[in-house]
Scaffold this active site. Structure first.
Site, PDB file in Angstrom:
ATOM      1  N   LYS A  50      10.577 -10.776  -7.269  1.00 46.09           N
ATOM      2  CA  LYS A  50      11.428  -9.429  -7.225  1.00 46.09           C
ATOM      3  C   LYS A  50      11.186  -8.826  -5.581  1.00 46.09           C
ATOM      4  O   LYS A  50      12.049  -8.122  -5.361  1.00 46.09           O
ATOM      5  CB  LYS A  50      10.664  -8.633  -8.214  1.00 46.09           C
ATOM      6  N   GLU A 106      13.104 -14.255   1.623  1.00 45.14           N
ATOM      7  CA  GLU A 106      11.669 -13.753   1.274  1.00 45.14           C
ATOM      8  C   GLU A 106      11.134 -12.487   1.769  1.00 45.14           C
ATOM      9  O   GLU A 106      11.587 -12.058   2.891  1.00 45.14           O
ATOM     10  CB  GLU A 106      10.710 -14.818   1.536  1.00 45.14           C
ATOM     11  N   ASP A 107      10.093 -11.832   0.975  1.00 45.87           N
ATOM     12  CA  ASP A 107       9.640 -10.447   1.552  1.00 45.87           C
ATOM     13  C   ASP A 107       8.641 -10.665   2.656  1.00 45.87           C
ATOM     14  O   ASP A 107       8.755 -10.281   3.423  1.00 45.87           O
ATOM     15  CB  ASP A 107       8.944  -9.535   0.168  1.00 45.87           C
ATOM     16  N   ASP A 110       2.716 -15.188   3.504  1.00 43.53           N
ATOM     17  CA  ASP A 110       1.209 -14.937   3.403  1.00 43.53           C
ATOM     18  C   ASP A 110       0.368 -16.157   3.667  1.00 43.53           C
ATOM     19  O   ASP A 110       0.592 -16.672   4.968  1.00 43.53           O
ATOM     20  CB  ASP A 110       0.686 -14.056   2.131  1.00 43.53           C
ATOM     21  N   LYS A 138       2.459 -12.696   7.691  1.00 43.47           N
ATOM     22  CA  LYS A 138       1.092 -12.424   8.310  1.00 43.47           C
ATOM     23  C   LYS A 138       0.440 -13.596   8.598  1.00 43.47           C
ATOM     24  O   LYS A 138      -0.093 -14.567   7.856  1.00 43.47           O
ATOM     25  CB  LYS A 138       0.035 -11.955   6.851  1.00 43.47           C
ATOM     26  N   PHE A 159      -3.049  -5.544   3.278  1.00 39.93           N
ATOM     27  CA  PHE A 159      -2.023  -5.529   2.155  1.00 39.93           C
ATOM     28  C   PHE A 159      -1.188  -4.333   2.073  1.00 39.93           C
ATOM     29  O   PHE A 159      -1.437  -3.330   2.399  1.00 39.93           O
ATOM     30  CB  PHE A 159      -3.055  -5.447   0.852  1.00 39.93           C
ATOM     31  N   ASP A 166       5.193  -5.090  -3.616  1.00 43.28           N
ATOM     32  CA  ASP A 166       4.293  -4.340  -5.003  1.00 43.28           C
ATOM     33  C   ASP A 166       2.678  -4.627  -4.920  1.00 43.28           C
ATOM     34  O   ASP A 166       2.227  -5.567  -4.335  1.00 43.28           O
ATOM     35  CB  ASP A 166       4.713  -4.756  -6.372  1.00 43.28           C
TER      36      ASP A 166
HETATM   37  P1  IMP Z   1       2.019 -16.854  -0.047  1.00 38.90           P
HETATM   38  O1  IMP Z   1       2.332 -17.816  -1.165  1.00 38.90           O
HETATM   39  O2  IMP Z   1       0.583 -16.531   0.091  1.00 38.90           O
HETATM   40  O3  IMP Z   1       2.704 -17.012   1.062  1.00 38.90           O
HETATM   41  O4  IMP Z   1       2.429 -15.478  -0.788  1.00 38.90           O
HETATM   42  C1  IMP Z   1       3.931 -14.813  -0.919  1.00 38.90           C
HETATM   43  C2  IMP Z   1       3.989 -13.791  -1.911  1.00 38.90           C
HETATM   44  O5  IMP Z   1       2.740 -13.108  -1.930  1.00 38.90           O
HETATM   45  C3  IMP Z   1       4.899 -12.821  -1.190  1.00 38.90           C
HETATM   46  O6  IMP Z   1       6.002 -13.322  -1.932  1.00 38.90           O
HETATM   47  C4  IMP Z   1       4.298 -11.573  -2.126  1.00 38.90           C
HETATM   48  O7  IMP Z   1       4.942 -11.495  -3.435  1.00 38.90           O
HETATM   49  C5  IMP Z   1       2.918 -11.828  -2.069  1.00 38.90           C
HETATM   50  N1  IMP Z   1       2.027 -11.073  -1.097  1.00 38.90           N
HETATM   51  C6  IMP Z   1       1.557 -11.375  -0.019  1.00 38.90           C
HETATM   52  N2  IMP Z   1       1.213 -10.648   0.654  1.00 38.90           N
HETATM   53  C7  IMP Z   1       1.373  -9.369  -0.094  1.00 38.90           C
HETATM   54  C8  IMP Z   1       1.311  -7.828   0.606  1.00 38.90           C
HETATM   55  O8  IMP Z   1       0.500  -7.655   1.531  1.00 38.90           O
HETATM   56  N3  IMP Z   1       1.827  -7.283  -0.150  1.00 38.90           N
HETATM   57  C9  IMP Z   1       2.395  -7.305  -1.239  1.00 38.90           C
HETATM   58  N4  IMP Z   1       2.629  -8.601  -1.830  1.00 38.90           N
HETATM   59  C10 IMP Z   1       2.191  -9.607  -1.007  1.00 38.90           C
HETATM   60 MG    MG Z   2       7.405 -12.410  -3.311  1.00 37.50          MG
END
Ligand code: IMP
Ligand code: MG
Length: 184
Positions: A50, A106-107, A110, A138, A159, A166
């Site tokens: 979302k 994507e938002d 990470d 990040k 975070f 969220d």
């Molecule tokens: P990744 O798979 O670790 O790259 O994570 C990506 C997902 O983790 C994003 O689409 C977010 O939903 C969530 N996420 C990662 N960091 C944050 C943050 O700082 N705040 C909120 N959601 C996060």
């Molecule tokens: Mg996400």
């Protein structure tokens, strides 16, 4: 999952990292860049639910091209702020991306695990091209390298919540991006 009561975590908004105007200005820049890069083409955006929904809603309106869009939902963090590394599709696409110029929206990137998985899965469905736009990145937390073509902002290892992002399904409606402090 609601595990309130199981853990005693107190949360507080520490400060605004990116205000409304900064976000909107950057989205206009990204929209112009995308418009130039895909000139003469039709673009198919796939927003990752979302978190990316708000960014998606704004960026589509700054792209001056013929576009279509679709949504996909993948396993979320729930209350956790660390990625488990496991990604699963909770809601699949409505339309096949085959033969389309696809931009995945994507938002935040990470660890990179979510996008790495999605890129692999989508490539198996033969889009004509596949690029990624993420509002935030990040870089300090990356576990796996994913080529992100359009990045709104690189942020420190904090975070963040708001503007679609969220913590435990909350804060998505904040108009800006704020740092959340968790104390156990
Ligand atoms: P990744 O798979 O670790 O790259 O994570 C990506 C997902 O983790 C994003 O689409 C977010 O939903 C969530 N996420 C990662 N960091 C944050 C943050 O700082 N705040 C909120 N959601 C996060
Ligand atoms: Mg996400």
């Amino acid at each position: 999952m609601d595990n309130r009561g199981e853990s005693r975590v107190s949360e507080s908004i520490e400060r605004i990292l990116l205000d409304k105007e900064t976000i909107q200005n950057r989205i206009r820049e990204l929209g112009s860049q995308i418009t130039q890069d895909y000139a003469g083409k039709r673009l198919h955006l796939i927003a990752i639910l979302k978190g990316a929904s708000i960014f998606h809603a704004d960026i589509v309106r700054s792209i001056a091209l013929e576009i279509s869009f679709d949504f996909i939902a993948v396993g979320s963090y729930g209350k956790l702020t660390q990625s488990s590394g496991e990604v699963r599709i909770l809601k699949d696409l409505d339309e096949s991306p085959e033969g389309k110029d696809v931009l995945l929206v994507e938002d935040i990137v990470d660890t990179g695990l979510t996008l790495h998985y999605l890129v692999r899965t989508l490539k198996e469905r033969h889009p004509k091209s596949l690029k990624i736009a993420s509002l935030l990145s990040k870089p300090a937390r990356r576990k796996i390298d994913v080529p992100v073509d359009y990045i709104g902002f690189e942020i420190p290892d904090e975070f963040v919540v708001g503007y679609g992002l969220d913590y435990d399904q909350r804060y998505r409606n904040l108009p800006d991006i704020r740092i959340l402090r968790l104390k156990t």
